[in-house]
Design an enzyme around this catalytic site. Sequence first.
Site, PDB file in Angstrom:
ATOM      1  N   ILE A 141       0.848  -1.202   0.000  1.00 21.59           N
ATOM      2  CA  ILE A 141       0.000   0.000   0.000  1.00 21.59           C
ATOM      3  C   ILE A 141       0.880   1.248   0.000  1.00 21.59           C
ATOM      4  CG2 ILE A 141      -1.726   1.303   1.295  1.00 21.59           C
ATOM      5  CD1 ILE A 141      -2.685  -1.476   2.399  1.00 21.59           C
ATOM      6  N   THR A 193       2.298   0.697   8.587  1.00 14.98           N
ATOM      7  CA  THR A 193       2.858  -0.610   8.978  1.00 14.98           C
ATOM      8  C   THR A 193       1.735  -1.545   9.408  1.00 14.98           C
ATOM      9  OG1 THR A 193       3.013   0.053  11.267  1.00 14.98           O
ATOM     10  CG2 THR A 193       4.962   0.444   9.910  1.00 14.98           C
ATOM     11  N   SER A 228      -2.943   2.531   9.283  1.00 20.63           N
ATOM     12  CA  SER A 228      -2.470   1.172   9.610  1.00 20.63           C
ATOM     13  C   SER A 228      -3.462   0.452  10.524  1.00 20.63           C
ATOM     14  CB  SER A 228      -1.076   1.253  10.237  1.00 20.63           C
ATOM     15  OG  SER A 228      -1.116   1.987  11.455  1.00 20.63           O
ATOM     16  N   ARG A 229      -3.247   0.549  11.806  1.00 20.20           N
ATOM     17  CA  ARG A 229      -4.179   0.087  12.828  1.00 20.20           C
ATOM     18  C   ARG A 229      -4.120   1.091  13.969  1.00 20.20           C
ATOM     19  NH1 ARG A 229      -6.114  -2.663   9.464  1.00 20.20           N
ATOM     20  NH2 ARG A 229      -6.376  -4.911   9.410  1.00 20.20           N
ATOM     21  N   ASP A 274      -7.942   6.856   9.860  1.00 21.65           N
ATOM     22  CA  ASP A 274      -8.920   5.872   9.362  1.00 21.65           C
ATOM     23  C   ASP A 274      -9.109   4.741  10.365  1.00 21.65           C
ATOM     24  OD1 ASP A 274     -10.684   4.810   7.386  1.00 21.65           O
ATOM     25  OD2 ASP A 274      -9.142   3.398   6.745  1.00 21.65           O
ATOM     26  N   GLU A 333     -12.770   0.229  17.753  1.00 22.53           N
ATOM     27  CA  GLU A 333     -13.633   0.437  16.578  1.00 22.53           C
ATOM     28  C   GLU A 333     -14.923  -0.338  16.764  1.00 22.53           C
ATOM     29  OE1 GLU A 333     -11.402  -0.517  13.046  1.00 22.53           O
ATOM     30  OE2 GLU A 333      -9.924   1.037  13.434  1.00 22.53           O
ATOM     31  N   HIS A 365     -12.706   3.598   9.256  1.00 20.40           N
ATOM     32  CA  HIS A 365     -11.946   2.433   8.756  1.00 20.40           C
ATOM     33  C   HIS A 365     -12.516   1.963   7.412  1.00 20.40           C
ATOM     34  CE1 HIS A 365      -9.464  -1.357   9.953  1.00 20.40           C
ATOM     35  NE2 HIS A 365      -9.409  -1.135   8.649  1.00 20.40           N
ATOM     36  N   ILE A 366     -12.375   2.854   6.421  1.00 18.20           N
ATOM     37  CA  ILE A 366     -12.930   2.531   5.097  1.00 18.20           C
ATOM     38  C   ILE A 366     -11.861   2.468   4.005  1.00 18.20           C
ATOM     39  CG2 ILE A 366     -15.361   3.214   5.348  1.00 18.20           C
ATOM     40  CD1 ILE A 366     -13.098   5.630   3.703  1.00 18.20           C
ATOM     41  N   GLY A 367     -10.610   2.223   4.428  1.00 17.72           N
ATOM     42  CA  GLY A 367      -9.497   2.227   3.472  1.00 17.72           C
ATOM     43  C   GLY A 367      -9.772   1.436   2.202  1.00 17.72           C
ATOM     44  N   SER A 368     -10.273   0.232   2.353  1.00 14.84           N
ATOM     45  CA  SER A 368     -10.465  -0.647   1.180  1.00 14.84           C
ATOM     46  C   SER A 368     -11.925  -0.731   0.752  1.00 14.84           C
ATOM     47  CB  SER A 368      -9.982  -2.063   1.526  1.00 14.84           C
ATOM     48  OG  SER A 368     -10.806  -2.606   2.544  1.00 14.84           O
TER      49      SER A 368
HETATM   50  N1  NAI Z   1      -7.124   1.440   6.810  1.00 15.15           N
HETATM   51  C1  NAI Z   1      -7.453   0.357   6.122  1.00 15.15           C
HETATM   52  O1  NAI Z   1      -8.602   0.172   5.709  1.00 15.15           O
HETATM   53  C2  NAI Z   1      -6.415  -0.648   5.812  1.00 15.15           C
HETATM   54  C3  NAI Z   1      -5.333  -0.821   6.628  1.00 15.15           C
HETATM   55  N2  NAI Z   1      -4.366  -1.731   6.323  1.00 15.15           N
HETATM   56  C4  NAI Z   1      -3.210  -1.861   7.209  1.00 15.15           C
HETATM   57  O2  NAI Z   1      -2.037  -1.594   6.451  1.00 15.15           O
HETATM   58  C5  NAI Z   1      -1.060  -2.561   6.768  1.00 15.15           C
HETATM   59  C6  NAI Z   1      -0.042  -2.666   5.653  1.00 15.15           C
HETATM   60  O3  NAI Z   1      -0.580  -3.300   4.529  1.00 15.15           O
HETATM   61  P1  NAI Z   1       0.336  -3.684   3.259  1.00 15.15           P
HETATM   62  O4  NAI Z   1       1.005  -2.480   2.736  1.00 15.15           O
HETATM   63  O5  NAI Z   1      -0.490  -4.504   2.372  1.00 15.15           O
HETATM   64  O6  NAI Z   1       1.426  -4.604   3.977  1.00 15.15           O
HETATM   65  P2  NAI Z   1       2.907  -4.924   3.524  1.00 15.15           P
HETATM   66  O7  NAI Z   1       3.332  -6.092   4.341  1.00 15.15           O
HETATM   67  O8  NAI Z   1       3.007  -4.980   2.052  1.00 15.15           O
HETATM   68  O9  NAI Z   1       3.718  -3.630   3.995  1.00 15.15           O
HETATM   69  C7  NAI Z   1       3.984  -3.326   5.335  1.00 15.15           C
HETATM   70  C8  NAI Z   1       5.367  -2.699   5.422  1.00 15.15           C
HETATM   71  O10 NAI Z   1       5.592  -2.311   6.774  1.00 15.15           O
HETATM   72  C9  NAI Z   1       6.940  -2.621   7.083  1.00 15.15           C
HETATM   73  N3  NAI Z   1       7.124  -2.750   8.527  1.00 15.15           N
HETATM   74  C10 NAI Z   1       6.744  -3.765   9.336  1.00 15.15           C
HETATM   75  N4  NAI Z   1       7.149  -3.528  10.598  1.00 15.15           N
HETATM   76  C11 NAI Z   1       7.782  -2.341  10.576  1.00 15.15           C
HETATM   77  C12 NAI Z   1       8.427  -1.568  11.573  1.00 15.15           C
HETATM   78  N5  NAI Z   1       8.502  -1.982  12.841  1.00 15.15           N
HETATM   79  N6  NAI Z   1       8.995  -0.391  11.207  1.00 15.15           N
HETATM   80  C13 NAI Z   1       8.954   0.019   9.923  1.00 15.15           C
HETATM   81  N7  NAI Z   1       8.357  -0.673   8.939  1.00 15.15           N
HETATM   82  C14 NAI Z   1       7.768  -1.839   9.264  1.00 15.15           C
HETATM   83  C15 NAI Z   1       7.211  -3.918   6.344  1.00 15.15           C
HETATM   84  O11 NAI Z   1       8.620  -4.112   6.164  1.00 15.15           O
HETATM   85  C16 NAI Z   1       6.484  -3.689   5.031  1.00 15.15           C
HETATM   86  O12 NAI Z   1       7.321  -3.098   4.060  1.00 15.15           O
HETATM   87  C17 NAI Z   1      -1.882  -3.817   7.050  1.00 15.15           C
HETATM   88  O13 NAI Z   1      -1.162  -4.741   7.835  1.00 15.15           O
HETATM   89  C18 NAI Z   1      -3.087  -3.273   7.771  1.00 15.15           C
HETATM   90  O14 NAI Z   1      -2.848  -3.210   9.148  1.00 15.15           O
HETATM   91  C19 NAI Z   1      -4.458  -2.495   5.200  1.00 15.15           C
HETATM   92  C20 NAI Z   1      -5.538  -2.376   4.374  1.00 15.15           C
HETATM   93  C21 NAI Z   1      -6.621  -1.460   4.611  1.00 15.15           C
HETATM   94  O1  3PY Z   2      -7.420  -5.275   4.787  1.00 15.54           O
HETATM   95  C1  3PY Z   2      -7.262  -4.727   5.883  1.00 15.54           C
HETATM   96  O2  3PY Z   2      -6.306  -4.992   6.648  1.00 15.54           O
HETATM   97  C2  3PY Z   2      -8.215  -3.714   6.351  1.00 15.54           C
HETATM   98  O3  3PY Z   2      -7.982  -3.014   7.276  1.00 15.54           O
HETATM   99  C3  3PY Z   2      -9.510  -3.570   5.662  1.00 15.54           C
HETATM  100  O4  3PY Z   2      -9.420  -3.640   4.330  1.00 15.54           O
END
Ligand code: NAI
Ligand code: 3PY
Length: 320
Positions: A156, A208, A236-237, A261, A266, A285-288
């Site tokens: 992302i 993250t 993120s979370r 978000d 929540e 929390h509507i990112g996706s």
């Molecule tokens: N707001 C929303 O609706 C959404 C939120 N998310 C959140 O976004 C997160 C990331 O998703 P992706 O990009 O797909 O995951 P990803 O695994 O592709 O990227 C996460 C990045 O964070 C890095 N990372 C992990 N621990 C770290 C640390 N301690 N310090 C610095 N960098 C660190 C990893 O090396 C990786 O490059 C998900 O785990 C989820 O919690 C994901 C989708 C929707």
């Molecule tokens: O995919 C996730 O991790 C979300 O937060 C919702 O899409």
Amino acid sequence: MKPKALVYSKLPEEVVDYVKEHCEVSSFDAPDNTSGSPFMEALKESEGLLGSGLKVDAAFLDRAPRLRIVSNVSVGYDNLNIPELSSRGIMATNTPGVLNDTVADTIFGLLVATARRMPELDRYVRNGQWKESRDQDIFGIDVHHKTLGIIGLGGIGEKIVQRARFGFDMDVIYHNRSRNPKLEEHYGAVYRTLDELLAEADFVCLMTPLTPETRGMISEREFKLMKKTAIFINGSRGATVDEEALVEALRSGTIRAAGLDVYVQEPLPEHHPLTALDNAVLLPHIGSATQETRLEMAWTAARNLVAGLKGETPANLIQA
Ligand SMILES: NC(=O)C1=CN([C@@H]2O[C@H](COP(=O)(O)OP(=O)(O)OC[C@H]3O[C@@H](n4cnc5c(N)ncnc54)[C@H](O)[C@@H]3O)[C@@H](O)[C@H]2O)C=CC1
Ligand SMILES: O=C(O)C(=O)CO
């Protein structure tokens, strides 16, 4: 005989129909963890679990003796105790990739809306405050040509950087567990330590996963390291941020504003202190959450589930 699958979130009908072709399905709009509930009764027999957000830990797994796969309809999997699942030989899967552009759109929209104070100005118009001239009290700040600092440059994160670099001519600095030379070259992204990034960025964007290392990683110290004019974005979370410290930073002017978000709790409770702050832009929390992407996520998760139950290796198996 078909394997038994438990679907615990509302999913598109066509996706549930696909799962039904391969499994005997018990379907619930939401899980009910109370002992003896129809959900908990179905869990006893279930070999596969499909949905998003349910906390799957040792106590839960003790009540699911036949489980073979847990398929999350999300990319984040902080709801799953992966070591516990692995020790019981249960597979876990998620939905990476299919949501990257959509989440990046949301996060960038949130960033612009926060910088240009759009929700606040929407209220201004609706409340009849728009008179002859608009004085500078309502001005926002520019996004273009500023510095974006992204913490967690994964799937992302890369799409956010793409929008920043090529859409808004921003300089990009990043902090990650490891460096990414390909992205450095492609987007001119420059690696920084966390503290360097916090001090230098005009926009600090947290992307993250939630892990033991990232829990509470942005707290009072980190807000104080940011510029007084900084805007903080969390996609993120919620628990990656100390929310009390965030409220204090926004109230005291330690930072300029925040676009959020995600939250520790929540749905965000109605009278949460964040809701009283005009310099916080809050999304539920509507990112996706677009029709197209949620459908794609549901398909991805359903295919992972079915593959696992057929004894194949699912495309998105989470490694312990
Ligand atoms: N707001 C929303 O609706 C959404 C939120 N998310 C959140 O976004 C997160 C990331 O998703 P992706 O990009 O797909 O995951 P990803 O695994 O592709 O990227 C996460 C990045 O964070 C890095 N990372 C992990 N621990 C770290 C640390 N301690 N310090 C610095 N960098 C660190 C990893 O090396 C990786 O490059 C998900 O785990 C989820 O919690 C994901 C989708 C929707
Ligand atoms: O995919 C996730 O991790 C979300 O937060 C919702 O899409």
